[in-house]
Design a protein around this motif. Structure first.
Motif, PDB file in Angstrom:
ATOM      1  N   LEU A  92       0.797  -1.230   0.000  1.00 33.77           N
ATOM      2  CA  LEU A  92       0.000   0.000   0.000  1.00 33.77           C
ATOM      3  C   LEU A  92       0.833   1.285   0.000  1.00 33.77           C
ATOM      4  O   LEU A  92       0.278   2.372  -0.115  1.00 33.77           O
ATOM      5  CB  LEU A  92      -0.929   0.015   1.222  1.00 33.77           C
ATOM      6  N   ARG A  93       2.158   1.155   0.089  1.00 35.55           N
ATOM      7  CA  ARG A  93       3.028   2.348   0.089  1.00 35.55           C
ATOM      8  C   ARG A  93       2.975   2.997  -1.294  1.00 35.55           C
ATOM      9  O   ARG A  93       2.995   2.817  -1.913  1.00 35.55           O
ATOM     10  CB  ARG A  93       4.464   1.937   0.386  1.00 35.55           C
ATOM     11  N   ARG A  94       2.959   3.975  -1.703  1.00 34.45           N
ATOM     12  CA  ARG A  94       2.902   4.535  -3.058  1.00 34.45           C
ATOM     13  C   ARG A  94       1.587   4.214  -3.772  1.00 34.45           C
ATOM     14  O   ARG A  94       1.533   4.206  -4.995  1.00 34.45           O
ATOM     15  CB  ARG A  94       4.083   4.071  -3.916  1.00 34.45           C
ATOM     16  N   SER A  95       0.535   3.943  -3.013  1.00 38.21           N
ATOM     17  CA  SER A  95      -0.764   3.648  -3.610  1.00 38.21           C
ATOM     18  C   SER A  95      -1.515   4.910  -4.005  1.00 38.21           C
ATOM     19  O   SER A  95      -2.548   4.841  -4.648  1.00 38.21           O
ATOM     20  CB  SER A  95      -1.630   2.846  -2.624  1.00 38.21           C
ATOM     21  N   GLY A  96      -0.982   6.060  -3.590  1.00 38.15           N
ATOM     22  CA  GLY A  96      -1.661   7.312  -3.852  1.00 38.15           C
ATOM     23  C   GLY A  96      -2.599   7.717  -2.712  1.00 38.15           C
ATOM     24  O   GLY A  96      -3.158   8.809  -2.725  1.00 38.15           O
ATOM     25  N   ASN A  97      -2.780   6.849  -1.729  1.00 33.90           N
ATOM     26  CA  ASN A  97      -3.662   7.153  -0.596  1.00 33.90           C
ATOM     27  C   ASN A  97      -2.981   7.934   0.513  1.00 33.90           C
ATOM     28  O   ASN A  97      -3.630   8.345   1.462  1.00 33.90           O
ATOM     29  CB  ASN A  97      -4.243   5.862  -0.021  1.00 33.90           C
ATOM     30  N   ARG A  98      -1.668   8.107   0.409  1.00 35.41           N
ATOM     31  CA  ARG A  98      -0.897   8.857   1.405  1.00 35.41           C
ATOM     32  C   ARG A  98      -1.103   8.318   2.823  1.00 35.41           C
ATOM     33  O   ARG A  98      -1.269   9.066   3.781  1.00 35.41           O
ATOM     34  CB  ARG A  98      -1.209  10.339   1.332  1.00 35.41           C
ATOM     35  N   LEU A 120      16.055   5.818  10.216  1.00 42.32           N
ATOM     36  CA  LEU A 120      16.368   4.384  10.172  1.00 42.32           C
ATOM     37  C   LEU A 120      17.280   4.076   8.995  1.00 42.32           C
ATOM     38  O   LEU A 120      18.151   3.232   9.084  1.00 42.32           O
ATOM     39  CB  LEU A 120      15.092   3.555  10.059  1.00 42.32           C
ATOM     40  N   ASP A 121      17.024   4.750   7.881  1.00 49.03           N
ATOM     41  CA  ASP A 121      17.793   4.528   6.657  1.00 49.03           C
ATOM     42  C   ASP A 121      17.433   5.633   5.664  1.00 49.03           C
ATOM     43  O   ASP A 121      16.655   6.528   5.978  1.00 49.03           O
ATOM     44  CB  ASP A 121      17.504   3.140   6.080  1.00 49.03           C
ATOM     45  N   GLU A 122      17.996   5.546   4.458  1.00 53.79           N
ATOM     46  CA  GLU A 122      17.732   6.589   3.459  1.00 53.79           C
ATOM     47  C   GLU A 122      16.260   6.661   3.062  1.00 53.79           C
ATOM     48  O   GLU A 122      15.738   7.737   2.793  1.00 53.79           O
ATOM     49  CB  GLU A 122      18.601   6.356   2.221  1.00 53.79           C
ATOM     50  N   THR A 123      15.579   5.518   3.046  1.00 52.41           N
ATOM     51  CA  THR A 123      14.159   5.513   2.689  1.00 52.41           C
ATOM     52  C   THR A 123      13.343   6.280   3.724  1.00 52.41           C
ATOM     53  O   THR A 123      12.481   7.080   3.371  1.00 52.41           O
ATOM     54  CB  THR A 123      13.633   4.072   2.556  1.00 52.41           C
ATOM     55  N   SER A 124      13.624   6.043   5.005  1.00 48.29           N
ATOM     56  CA  SER A 124      12.872   6.766   6.034  1.00 48.29           C
ATOM     57  C   SER A 124      13.206   8.258   5.985  1.00 48.29           C
ATOM     58  O   SER A 124      12.323   9.092   6.176  1.00 48.29           O
ATOM     59  CB  SER A 124      13.129   6.184   7.431  1.00 48.29           C
ATOM     60  N   ASP A 125      14.461   8.592   5.704  1.00 52.37           N
ATOM     61  CA  ASP A 125      14.839  10.001   5.592  1.00 52.37           C
ATOM     62  C   ASP A 125      14.022  10.700   4.512  1.00 52.37           C
ATOM     63  O   ASP A 125      13.539  11.816   4.711  1.00 52.37           O
ATOM     64  CB  ASP A 125      16.326  10.144   5.269  1.00 52.37           C
ATOM     65  N   LEU A 126      13.868  10.054   3.375  1.00 51.84           N
ATOM     66  CA  LEU A 126      13.070  10.632   2.287  1.00 51.84           C
ATOM     67  C   LEU A 126      11.629  10.848   2.719  1.00 51.84           C
ATOM     68  O   LEU A 126      11.015  11.864   2.382  1.00 51.84           O
ATOM     69  CB  LEU A 126      13.124   9.727   1.051  1.00 51.84           C
ATOM     70  N   PHE A 127      11.083   9.887   3.473  1.00 52.66           N
ATOM     71  CA  PHE A 127       9.706  10.026   3.944  1.00 52.66           C
ATOM     72  C   PHE A 127       9.569  11.227   4.865  1.00 52.66           C
ATOM     73  O   PHE A 127       8.680  12.065   4.663  1.00 52.66           O
ATOM     74  CB  PHE A 127       9.242   8.749   4.656  1.00 52.66           C
ATOM     75  N   TRP A 128      10.430  11.354   5.891  1.00 51.96           N
ATOM     76  CA  TRP A 128      10.306  12.462   6.833  1.00 51.96           C
ATOM     77  C   TRP A 128      10.496  13.794   6.117  1.00 51.96           C
ATOM     78  O   TRP A 128       9.775  14.764   6.396  1.00 51.96           O
ATOM     79  CB  TRP A 128      11.303  12.314   7.987  1.00 51.96           C
ATOM     80  N   ARG A 129      11.426  13.844   5.189  1.00 59.62           N
ATOM     81  CA  ARG A 129      11.630  15.091   4.424  1.00 59.62           C
ATOM     82  C   ARG A 129      10.407  15.419   3.570  1.00 59.62           C
ATOM     83  O   ARG A 129      10.064  16.590   3.397  1.00 59.62           O
ATOM     84  CB  ARG A 129      12.884  14.975   3.569  1.00 59.62           C
TER      85      ARG A 129
END
Length: 151
Positions: A92-98, A120-129
């Motif tokens: 469901l990540r990137r499903s457009g439902n945010r 936690l990692d680069e992926t989580s950093d992108l999310f928080w940003r």
């Protein structure tokens, strides 16, 4: 329909270690995060529902007062709501439902502001940003994770 935050288990006592069997096994979630565990601080385990279907999980540390070494952020005297772990089902990540954004808003609404999280990692950093959160690096360098804050 709005995302619903449901508390699965919690203990808000800061004086003892809490041991929980948090969630039922579900192969759609990271099994090492959501098995039985313990915490030595107030802790709340919650799940996020969309029309009754579990779409995410979180481990929240209400009233966290850690991270004094991060000189570009001052923790309020009453503490902050720390998201220790958060997971939206991978399908469901990137499903457009945010769902991730909705889950973080629900956490802030339920547990209070400001809300903080550690990298936690680069992926989580992108999310928080992507939420517009501010990144705080520790003055002692890379051996410390980045702190992200909602305010």
């Amino acid at each position: 329909m709005a995302l619903v935050l449901e508390v699965v288990s919690e203990s808000l006592s800061p004086r003892r270690e809490h041991v929980f069997a948090h969630f039922e096994k579900d192969t759609r979630f990271n099994p090492t995060w959501w098995a039985s565990g313990s915490a030595k601080s107030p802790v709340s385990y919650c799940r996020f529902l969309d029309e009754g279907e579990e779409i995410g999980r979180a481990k929240i540390l209400p009233g966290s007062r850690a991270y004094a070494g991060y000189t570009t952020w001052s923790c309020p005297q009453a503490g902050a709501t720390e998201i220790d772990l958060i997971e939206i089902r991978p399908d469901l990540r990137r499903s457009g439902n945010r769902y991730g954004r909705q889950a973080v808003v629900a956490i802030g609404r339920t547990y209070g502001q400001p809300v903080i999280a550690m990298s936690l990692d680069e992926t989580s950093d992108l999310f928080w940003r992507s939420l517009g959160w501010r990144a705080h690096t520790h003055p002692d360098g890379d051996r410390y994770r980045t702190l992200f804050t909602s305010a």
